[in-house]
Design a protein around this motif. Structure first.
Motif, PDB file in Angstrom:
ATOM      1  N   THR A 117      16.762  -7.035  -2.810  1.00  0.00           N
ATOM      2  CA  THR A 117      17.003  -8.498  -3.833  1.00  0.00           C
ATOM      3  C   THR A 117      15.423  -7.899  -4.020  1.00  0.00           C
ATOM      4  OG1 THR A 117      17.635 -10.040  -1.800  1.00  0.00           O
ATOM      5  CG2 THR A 117      19.143  -9.897  -3.287  1.00  0.00           C
ATOM      6  N   ASN A 118      14.449  -7.716  -2.647  1.00  0.00           N
ATOM      7  CA  ASN A 118      13.569  -8.114  -2.571  1.00  0.00           C
ATOM      8  C   ASN A 118      12.934  -7.795  -1.762  1.00  0.00           C
ATOM      9  OD1 ASN A 118      10.644  -9.242  -2.636  1.00  0.00           O
ATOM     10  ND2 ASN A 118      11.062 -10.942  -3.603  1.00  0.00           N
ATOM     11  N   VAL A 119      12.692  -5.948  -2.256  1.00  0.00           N
ATOM     12  CA  VAL A 119      12.005  -5.246  -1.173  1.00  0.00           C
ATOM     13  C   VAL A 119      10.936  -4.994  -0.495  1.00  0.00           C
ATOM     14  CG1 VAL A 119      11.514  -3.477  -2.294  1.00  0.00           C
ATOM     15  CG2 VAL A 119      12.013  -2.480  -0.068  1.00  0.00           C
ATOM     16  N   GLU A 120       9.995  -6.217  -1.508  1.00  0.00           N
ATOM     17  CA  GLU A 120       8.451  -6.071  -0.683  1.00  0.00           C
ATOM     18  C   GLU A 120       8.285  -7.312  -0.080  1.00  0.00           C
ATOM     19  OE1 GLU A 120       6.616  -4.039  -2.173  1.00  0.00           O
ATOM     20  OE2 GLU A 120       7.622  -3.195  -3.502  1.00  0.00           O
ATOM     21  N   PHE A 122      10.997  -7.962   2.001  1.00  0.00           N
ATOM     22  CA  PHE A 122      12.184  -7.036   3.497  1.00  0.00           C
ATOM     23  C   PHE A 122      10.429  -6.670   4.518  1.00  0.00           C
ATOM     24  CE2 PHE A 122      13.356  -3.896   4.962  1.00  0.00           C
ATOM     25  CZ  PHE A 122      14.304  -4.370   5.533  1.00  0.00           C
ATOM     26  N   HIS A 123       9.106  -6.133   3.465  1.00  0.00           N
ATOM     27  CA  HIS A 123       8.787  -4.955   4.475  1.00  0.00           C
ATOM     28  C   HIS A 123       7.726  -6.220   5.347  1.00  0.00           C
ATOM     29  CE1 HIS A 123      10.239  -1.490   4.029  1.00  0.00           C
ATOM     30  NE2 HIS A 123      10.345  -1.202   2.738  1.00  0.00           N
ATOM     31  N   TYR A 124       7.007  -7.343   4.009  1.00  0.00           N
ATOM     32  CA  TYR A 124       6.367  -8.116   4.630  1.00  0.00           C
ATOM     33  C   TYR A 124       6.458  -8.778   5.423  1.00  0.00           C
ATOM     34  CZ  TYR A 124       3.515 -11.724   5.234  1.00  0.00           C
ATOM     35  OH  TYR A 124       2.244 -12.935   6.101  1.00  0.00           O
ATOM     36  N   LEU A 125       7.652  -9.418   6.101  1.00  0.00           N
ATOM     37  CA  LEU A 125       8.261  -9.626   6.887  1.00  0.00           C
ATOM     38  C   LEU A 125       8.970  -8.962   7.912  1.00  0.00           C
ATOM     39  CD1 LEU A 125      11.286 -11.533   5.272  1.00  0.00           C
ATOM     40  CD2 LEU A 125       8.540 -12.459   6.192  1.00  0.00           C
ATOM     41  N   THR A 126       9.354  -7.672   8.166  1.00  0.00           N
ATOM     42  CA  THR A 126       9.598  -6.998   9.108  1.00  0.00           C
ATOM     43  C   THR A 126       8.774  -5.428   9.559  1.00  0.00           C
ATOM     44  OG1 THR A 126      10.286  -5.298   7.554  1.00  0.00           O
ATOM     45  CG2 THR A 126      12.046  -6.952   8.627  1.00  0.00           C
ATOM     46  N   LYS A 127       7.394  -5.810   8.940  1.00  0.00           N
ATOM     47  CA  LYS A 127       6.759  -4.253   9.172  1.00  0.00           C
ATOM     48  C   LYS A 127       4.851  -5.395   8.928  1.00  0.00           C
ATOM     49  CE  LYS A 127       9.137  -0.619   8.098  1.00  0.00           C
ATOM     50  NZ  LYS A 127       8.858   1.209   7.329  1.00  0.00           N
ATOM     51  N   ILE A 128       4.637  -5.602   7.271  1.00  0.00           N
ATOM     52  CA  ILE A 128       3.118  -5.739   7.060  1.00  0.00           C
ATOM     53  C   ILE A 128       2.945  -6.687   7.981  1.00  0.00           C
ATOM     54  CG2 ILE A 128       1.206  -6.427   5.583  1.00  0.00           C
ATOM     55  CD1 ILE A 128       3.418  -5.279   3.217  1.00  0.00           C
ATOM     56  N   GLU A 129       3.335  -7.931   8.383  1.00  0.00           N
ATOM     57  CA  GLU A 129       3.036  -8.979   9.356  1.00  0.00           C
ATOM     58  C   GLU A 129       3.052  -9.177  10.822  1.00  0.00           C
ATOM     59  OE1 GLU A 129       2.466 -12.183  11.557  1.00  0.00           O
ATOM     60  OE2 GLU A 129       4.266 -11.699  11.443  1.00  0.00           O
ATOM     61  N   PRO A 130       3.786  -7.910  10.905  1.00  0.00           N
ATOM     62  CA  PRO A 130       4.052  -8.101  12.836  1.00  0.00           C
ATOM     63  C   PRO A 130       2.912  -6.885  12.904  1.00  0.00           C
ATOM     64  CG  PRO A 130       5.836  -8.291  11.716  1.00  0.00           C
ATOM     65  CD  PRO A 130       5.444  -7.564  10.240  1.00  0.00           C
ATOM     66  N   LEU A 131       2.200  -5.656  12.054  1.00  0.00           N
ATOM     67  CA  LEU A 131       1.711  -5.083  12.447  1.00  0.00           C
ATOM     68  C   LEU A 131      -0.145  -5.648  12.439  1.00  0.00           C
ATOM     69  CD1 LEU A 131       0.386  -2.398  12.283  1.00  0.00           C
ATOM     70  CD2 LEU A 131       0.342  -1.832  10.014  1.00  0.00           C
ATOM     71  N   MET A 227      14.721   3.606  -5.958  1.00  0.00           N
ATOM     72  CA  MET A 227      13.584   2.411  -6.008  1.00  0.00           C
ATOM     73  C   MET A 227      12.515   2.485  -6.021  1.00  0.00           C
ATOM     74  SD  MET A 227      15.055   0.926  -2.129  1.00  0.00           S
ATOM     75  CE  MET A 227      14.571  -0.839  -2.416  1.00  0.00           C
ATOM     76  N   GLY A 228      11.885   4.074  -6.593  1.00  0.00           N
ATOM     77  CA  GLY A 228      11.028   4.523  -7.182  1.00  0.00           C
ATOM     78  C   GLY A 228       9.674   3.389  -6.034  1.00  0.00           C
ATOM     79  N   LYS A 229      10.219   3.905  -5.087  1.00  0.00           N
ATOM     80  CA  LYS A 229       8.584   3.446  -4.316  1.00  0.00           C
ATOM     81  C   LYS A 229       8.157   4.998  -3.392  1.00  0.00           C
ATOM     82  CE  LYS A 229       8.529  -0.265  -1.339  1.00  0.00           C
ATOM     83  NZ  LYS A 229       7.670  -1.106  -1.836  1.00  0.00           N
ATOM     84  N   THR A 230       7.503   4.528  -2.659  1.00  0.00           N
ATOM     85  CA  THR A 230       6.735   6.049  -1.506  1.00  0.00           C
ATOM     86  C   THR A 230       5.821   5.532  -1.435  1.00  0.00           C
ATOM     87  OG1 THR A 230       4.808   5.797  -2.506  1.00  0.00           O
ATOM     88  CG2 THR A 230       6.409   7.621  -3.750  1.00  0.00           C
ATOM     89  N   GLU A 231       5.521   3.886  -0.471  1.00  0.00           N
ATOM     90  CA  GLU A 231       5.640   3.134   0.393  1.00  0.00           C
ATOM     91  C   GLU A 231       5.718   2.074   0.634  1.00  0.00           C
ATOM     92  OE1 GLU A 231       3.257   5.031   2.908  1.00  0.00           O
ATOM     93  OE2 GLU A 231       1.516   6.932   1.527  1.00  0.00           O
ATOM     94  N   CYS A 232       5.726   1.384   1.897  1.00  0.00           N
ATOM     95  CA  CYS A 232       5.946   0.949   2.004  1.00  0.00           C
ATOM     96  C   CYS A 232       5.286  -0.639   2.609  1.00  0.00           C
ATOM     97  CB  CYS A 232       6.560  -0.102   4.486  1.00  0.00           C
ATOM     98  SG  CYS A 232       5.522   0.206   5.018  1.00  0.00           S
TER      99      CYS A 232
END
Length: 236
Positions: A117-120, A122-131, A227-232
């Motif tokens: 529903t909102n992959v951006e 999802f990645h912010y919560l699980t990857k970008i902010e924790p990184l 999904m047309g994505k290549t990077e998280c």
């Protein structure tokens, strides 16, 4: 202490052209004795770098390894992370979303199948902010990635050394290597790897967003399929 502005990136990228990843890592260890971090998803390229750092170079203190527990990894990946930690006696630092501590709790708070529903988000919560939190808490001057130019067209021009959006150095020691070279190193040095690689998963990410790769497909074709994505979003 070295800072990210202490280095001439153009000169370094010229210097490293044709160099073995071991030599690039040896430079990093010597030039950045404090604030050097390896970020790892424990894919085969990441573990090759860990092997070079922990078995061959063995700097003191050891280079911290930053792993993102997205709460959506394959069970095999989490088991392998523990195996790698035990094998190499890793200085492992695991970061994850602060608000929840399980996949079920994540779904309850943010909705079922947020990656659809909102992959951006999802990645912010699980990857970008924790990184970003992990890099900050580890006082990172430079972080090491396992990316290669031949993994995707979006990485074809990747330099050996660059700066991220926050000004930190990002070091890509495998930039010019191929998948074949990585696996040759793994075979020669008996490096452990995630068993999912033997089941057709060329690049391993979150379980809901990763599929095996078919004959003739790009290495990262199994990530975000359709999904047309290549990077998280981590490597923007």
């Amino acid at each position: 202490m070295a800072t990210s502005t202490s280095f001439d990136l153009d000169a370094l990228n010229q210097q490293f052209e044709g160099a073995h990843p071991r030599d690039i890592l040896a430079w990093a260890v010597a030039a950045i004795p404090q604030g050097l971090v390896q970020t790892s998803a424990f894919n085969v390229d990441d573990v090759m770098i860990t092997d070079l750092l922990y078995r061959e170079l063995q700097p003191t203190p050891a280079v911290p390894v930053l792993f993102l527990d997205t709460l959506h990894h394959f069970p095999e990946t989490l088991e392998f992370v523990q195996k790698a930690k035990d094998t190499y006696q890793l200085d492992l630092h695991t970061y994850k979303i602060r608000e929840v501590d399980s996949r079920a709790a994540f779904a309850e708070r943010y909705g079922d199948r947020l990656w659809e529903t909102n992959v951006e988000q999802f990645h912010y919560l699980t990857k970008i902010e924790p990184l970003q939190r992990g890099l900050a808490e580890l006082n990172t001057v430079a972080w090491i990635t396992g990316r290669r130019r031949d993994q995707a067209v979006t990485r074809a021009d990747m330099p050996y050394v660059e700066r991220d959006k926050d000004g930190r150095l990002k070091i890509n020691p495998l930039a010019a290597w191929t998948r074949k070279q990585t696996w040759a190193y793994v075979a020669e040095h008996h490096v452990i790897y995630n068993p999912l690689h033997d089941r057709g998963y060329a690049s391993i990410g979150d379980e809901p967003l990763t599929t095996p790769v078919g004959e003739g497909e790009d290495e990262r074709a199994g990530r975000w399929r359709g999904m047309g994505k290549t990077e998280c979003g981590i490597h923007i």
